[in-house]
Scaffold this motif. Sequence first.
Motif, mmCIF file in Angstrom:
data_model
loop_
_atom_site.group_PDB
_atom_site.id
_atom_site.type_symbol
_atom_site.label_atom_id
_atom_site.label_comp_id
_atom_site.label_asym_id
_atom_site.label_seq_id
_atom_site.Cartn_x
_atom_site.Cartn_y
_atom_site.Cartn_z
ATOM 1 N N ALA A 187 56.677 17.399 86.434
ATOM 2 C CA ALA A 187 55.034 17.490 86.748
ATOM 3 C C ALA A 187 54.959 15.915 85.816
ATOM 4 O O ALA A 187 54.121 14.853 87.168
ATOM 5 C CB ALA A 187 53.800 17.895 86.178
ATOM 6 N N ARG A 188 55.354 15.390 84.960
ATOM 7 C CA ARG A 188 55.407 13.768 84.433
ATOM 8 C C ARG A 188 56.476 12.767 85.188
ATOM 9 O O ARG A 188 55.938 12.205 85.417
ATOM 10 C CB ARG A 188 55.091 14.228 83.077
ATOM 11 C CG ARG A 188 54.300 14.892 82.004
ATOM 12 C CD ARG A 188 53.030 14.353 82.457
ATOM 13 N NE ARG A 188 52.006 14.721 81.721
ATOM 14 C CZ ARG A 188 51.558 16.226 81.848
ATOM 15 N NH1 ARG A 188 51.908 16.524 83.153
ATOM 16 N NH2 ARG A 188 50.788 17.187 81.328
ATOM 17 N N ALA A 195 54.424 6.614 90.475
ATOM 18 C CA ALA A 195 53.845 5.121 90.128
ATOM 19 C C ALA A 195 54.368 4.114 90.282
ATOM 20 O O ALA A 195 55.128 3.321 90.828
ATOM 21 C CB ALA A 195 53.710 5.510 88.603
ATOM 22 N N ASP A 196 56.444 4.991 90.225
ATOM 23 C CA ASP A 196 57.296 3.855 90.316
ATOM 24 C C ASP A 196 57.651 3.514 92.060
ATOM 25 O O ASP A 196 56.823 1.781 92.534
ATOM 26 C CB ASP A 196 59.023 4.096 90.005
ATOM 27 C CG ASP A 196 59.584 3.307 90.388
ATOM 28 O OD1 ASP A 196 60.000 1.896 89.516
ATOM 29 O OD2 ASP A 196 61.038 3.742 90.950
ATOM 30 N N GLU A 197 56.836 4.233 92.394
ATOM 31 C CA GLU A 197 56.785 3.950 94.242
ATOM 32 C C GLU A 197 55.777 2.627 94.568
ATOM 33 O O GLU A 197 55.265 1.974 95.772
ATOM 34 C CB GLU A 197 57.097 5.048 94.967
ATOM 35 C CG GLU A 197 58.480 5.823 95.129
ATOM 36 C CD GLU A 197 58.682 6.935 96.419
ATOM 37 O OE1 GLU A 197 57.509 7.876 96.990
ATOM 38 O OE2 GLU A 197 59.494 7.560 95.981
ATOM 39 N N ALA A 234 53.035 2.504 83.234
ATOM 40 C CA ALA A 234 53.497 2.630 81.776
ATOM 41 C C ALA A 234 52.330 4.104 81.134
ATOM 42 O O ALA A 234 52.897 4.597 80.550
ATOM 43 C CB ALA A 234 52.833 1.274 81.133
ATOM 44 N N ARG A 235 51.498 4.126 81.827
ATOM 45 C CA ARG A 235 50.818 6.044 81.006
ATOM 46 C C ARG A 235 51.649 6.973 81.690
ATOM 47 O O ARG A 235 51.914 7.478 80.439
ATOM 48 C CB ARG A 235 49.405 5.388 82.122
ATOM 49 C CG ARG A 235 48.972 6.254 81.248
ATOM 50 C CD ARG A 235 47.527 6.476 82.093
ATOM 51 N NE ARG A 235 46.658 5.582 82.152
ATOM 52 C CZ ARG A 235 46.165 4.684 83.103
ATOM 53 N NH1 ARG A 235 46.980 5.386 84.214
ATOM 54 N NH2 ARG A 235 45.731 4.085 83.056
ATOM 55 N N ALA A 236 52.115 7.093 83.189
ATOM 56 C CA ALA A 236 53.222 8.029 82.830
ATOM 57 C C ALA A 236 54.308 7.881 81.930
ATOM 58 O O ALA A 236 54.513 8.550 81.966
ATOM 59 C CB ALA A 236 53.784 7.620 84.765
ATOM 60 N N ALA A 237 55.469 6.594 82.161
ATOM 61 C CA ALA A 237 55.828 6.604 81.190
ATOM 62 C C ALA A 237 56.056 7.296 79.664
ATOM 63 O O ALA A 237 56.380 8.167 79.053
ATOM 64 C CB ALA A 237 56.748 5.548 81.071
ATOM 65 N N ARG A 238 54.724 6.611 79.216
ATOM 66 C CA ARG A 238 53.946 7.383 77.824
ATOM 67 C C ARG A 238 53.879 9.436 77.753
ATOM 68 O O ARG A 238 54.205 9.339 77.489
ATOM 69 C CB ARG A 238 53.048 6.254 77.063
ATOM 70 C CG ARG A 238 53.690 5.524 76.995
ATOM 71 C CD ARG A 238 52.133 4.371 75.772
ATOM 72 N NE ARG A 238 50.605 4.587 77.015
ATOM 73 C CZ ARG A 238 50.445 3.516 78.227
ATOM 74 N NH1 ARG A 238 51.391 2.524 78.020
ATOM 75 N NH2 ARG A 238 49.344 3.530 78.359
ATOM 76 N N GLN A 239 53.742 9.854 78.504
ATOM 77 C CA GLN A 239 52.936 10.772 78.936
ATOM 78 C C GLN A 239 54.921 11.781 79.093
ATOM 79 O O GLN A 239 54.688 13.120 78.301
ATOM 80 C CB GLN A 239 52.510 10.961 79.790
ATOM 81 C CG GLN A 239 50.982 10.510 79.908
ATOM 82 C CD GLN A 239 50.172 11.012 80.875
ATOM 83 O OE1 GLN A 239 51.183 11.197 82.421
ATOM 84 N NE2 GLN A 239 48.649 11.462 81.187
ATOM 85 N N LEU A 240 55.553 11.210 79.108
ATOM 86 C CA LEU A 240 56.819 11.403 79.656
ATOM 87 C C LEU A 240 57.707 11.749 78.159
ATOM 88 O O LEU A 240 57.849 12.833 78.186
ATOM 89 C CB LEU A 240 57.738 11.060 80.812
ATOM 90 C CG LEU A 240 59.107 11.371 80.716
ATOM 91 C CD1 LEU A 240 59.255 12.641 81.968
ATOM 92 C CD2 LEU A 240 59.334 10.789 81.760
ATOM 93 N N ALA A 241 56.979 10.621 77.676
ATOM 94 C CA ALA A 241 58.479 10.066 76.335
ATOM 95 C C ALA A 241 57.767 11.318 75.641
ATOM 96 O O ALA A 241 58.539 12.470 74.280
ATOM 97 C CB ALA A 241 57.714 9.169 75.716
#
Length: 598
Positions: A187-188, A195-197, A234-241
């Motif tokens: 999901a993340r 977000a990238d698109e 950036a928020r989506a990348a932090r949640q993925l991390a």
Amino acid sequence: MTTATTRLLPRARRFLRRRTRVLLLLAGWSLLESAHTFLGGYGLAKALDQGFLAGHTGVGLVWLGVTALAVIVGGLAGRGVFRGLADLVEPLRDGLVRQVVARSLTHAVAQPARAADSAVVSRLTNQTEIARDSFAGLVLVARSFVFTAAGAVLGLLSLAPQLLLIVAPPLAAGLLLFLATLRPMAARQRAFLQADEDLATQFGAVAEGLRDVVACGAQQRTADQAYGVIEDEARAARQLARWAAVRCLALGLAGQLPILLLLVTAPWLLRQGLTPGAVLGALAYLTQSLLPALHTLMNALGSAGTRLLVVLDRLTTGPAPQPSTAPPPATTQEPAPHVPAPPDGPRVELRAVTFAYGPAARPVLHDLDLTVEPGEHLVVVGPSGIGKSTLTALVAGLLAPGHGEIRVAGRPVRALSVTDPSLLRVLIPQQAYVFSGTVRENLLYLRPDGASTAALEAASDAVGLDALVRRLGGFDAPLDPAALSQGERQLIALGRAHLSPAPLVLLDEATCHLDPAAEMRAERAFAERPGTLIVVAHRITSARRADRILVLDGNRATCGTHDELLERSPLYRDLAGSWQPDVPEREENLTVKSRFSV
């Protein structure tokens, strides 16, 4: 099982069924490769127990030799695995590329008025490569883990079954924790790719409409919207991390705890009758085969697996909806000071203006001197690429001259940027800007103080927009930019400019998608509107309607009336002979354009 998994599973089965021969070939090579896994621990245990510890050095060396031979055979089998892998992976990538291109072309043909989908670039390049690399990595590590685990388990059972009671529980616990992270990580990952698109789409739209953004003084609002999209990614990348950190914990539990337990229980195992060779062989299975394969599998499933699932779901379903291009709600700001202009419009003055697109580039304009009097109607003509659009951009303040000075209403153009520039001048380029909203909102975009319905009707009737407004359902009807032709977009932009309070209007090929009759009506409306008018023309009739005509010819410029230029300018005589005749035709029948048109 996630929705994406349910949707993709039938396609995956069909894809793999069509490549049964390749899968059997991979299984055969992998089975041969797993022989060295079994002998890696078993041969070491026998070499120690039956050879070196028993005083039979030759026997020990023979077992080590057998183990080394198995490693060589496993390496040769690895070459066959990679050859078969290409036959499985490349068809997947080729199929995804064909599917993305076919869908994009279908949408483009079905809706030709819709702006190009900038996210296609991300799908066609970045995401298809992610799918190929992720699929290759998953196939490689999955078959390696299956056959390595089979060889290691068989070896542990051959040495001592109780060894599995020590190493299996932490392995199972780590795997369960790891599997629990797969769904939230998917999901993340999906949110991150969305977000990238969105970021690619946003910056594509900004780049396409940059002149409109600057001309309308909307830089700050556009920047705020872009920063919001950047922060979403950036928020989506932090949640993925964060979920990746949980995966690291599962790796530690499954990858390090079995070794620790084996070392702690080694004295007890020896007292129970296990040989030192069996304990050392079990340790070899863990450290050299089973745990490295498990570590690689968990890494691949946690990163490549979730990426592959999300990317395949996006590439094999319809494109995500693009973010709205409507401007964000206006923020409360201090009112900008009004730049006074004469009642008849501002005077535009260019004094020895030189401009080039780069320090070493040839100047587009060189020492240009020009004065447009208040209320004057000037038309700019010249060959394609000669600098007509550059001139309007300089007057609008979108570009700064390398040398010389440009003044509007007695003030340097660059100094006007401290105020709201749309109060003094409005620039309508060839690609008209229309956003999702109502017709009224589009027309009043440059009139923050609003306007009455009577004023909207008067402006629409003046530029020839009234028929389109009635067809759309009135001023409060919703407007879909994708449903409008280029000519209809230009009519809305012309109506917006006519309603603008700006006393200086710059039309840069703003009527090129209209037929001659509609163009004449629109230009006459702006000529009768109070203010100064500068038009970049693509038809001779536009030049004939002007007070004066500026002919750009390389570094030379000639200004005068139509009759004067026919006598003084060979280029103008050539342009006048090549331009389209003044015959009212429908836009779709105008297929012959001047070779000098922009």
